[in-house]
Motif scaffolding. Structure first.
Motif, PDB file in Angstrom:
ATOM      1  N   ALA A 175       4.512   8.414   3.814  1.00  0.00           N
ATOM      2  CA  ALA A 175       3.542   7.339   3.938  1.00  0.00           C
ATOM      3  C   ALA A 175       4.255   5.990   3.969  1.00  0.00           C
ATOM      4  N   ARG A 216      -1.843  -1.308  13.118  1.00  0.00           N
ATOM      5  CA  ARG A 216      -0.743  -0.411  12.725  1.00  0.00           C
ATOM      6  C   ARG A 216      -0.136   0.308  13.928  1.00  0.00           C
ATOM      7  N   SER A 245       3.283   1.927   9.437  1.00  0.00           N
ATOM      8  CA  SER A 245       2.487   1.984   8.202  1.00  0.00           C
ATOM      9  C   SER A 245       1.617   3.238   8.168  1.00  0.00           C
ATOM     10  N   LYS A 281      -0.263   6.616   7.274  1.00  0.00           N
ATOM     11  CA  LYS A 281      -0.988   7.063   6.103  1.00  0.00           C
ATOM     12  C   LYS A 281      -1.200   8.573   6.171  1.00  0.00           C
ATOM     13  N   SER A 293       2.320  12.030   1.320  1.00  0.00           N
ATOM     14  CA  SER A 293       2.004  10.944   0.364  1.00  0.00           C
ATOM     15  C   SER A 293       3.075  10.790  -0.695  1.00  0.00           C
TER      16      SER A 293
END
Length: 121
Positions: free
Chosen positions: A14, A66, A84, A86, A121
């Protein structure tokens, strides 16, 4: 025969970045829209970014600011720079191009084979 070949997927943490590339090859007359779609597990395929034949770009709200789509009409390529990242960006990403094979023909959609993007993550 028209083919879209993608590259650049992978595993990233992430906050990291990936760049996807797609090249259209084969015999065709012209390309209109080019774009990227994604399909997460258990979800429908959704449009991520689009570059129209006239140079207009559109993004789904969740990636605005992004992701950046760029296109090289001379090389028949379209890239997607993803920053960036996620965990919710995790999906199989598909390249799409609306191509007309003959000057008198109609545009139809072509799809790449898909490339996996996994954001941990």
């Amino acid at each position: 025969q028209v083919e879209l070949v993608e590259s650049g997927g992978g595993l990233v943490q992430a906050g990291g970045s990936l760049r996807l590339s797609c090249a259209a090859s084969g015999s065709f007359f012209s390309i209109n829209n080019m774009g990227w779609y994604r399909q997460a597990a258990g979800k429908e395929r959704e449009s991520v970014a689009l570059s129209t034949g006239s140079g207009v770009t559109n993004y789904t709200d969740s990636v605005k600011g992004r992701f950046t789509i760029s296109r090289d009409n001379a090389k028949n390529t379209v890239d997607l720079q993803m920053n960036s990242l996620k965990p919710e960006d995790t999906a199989v990403y598909y390249c799409n191009a609306r191509i007309r094979r003959r000057s008198w023909g109609m545009f139809r959609d072509y799809w790449g084979q898909g490339t996996q993007v996994t954001v941990s993550s």
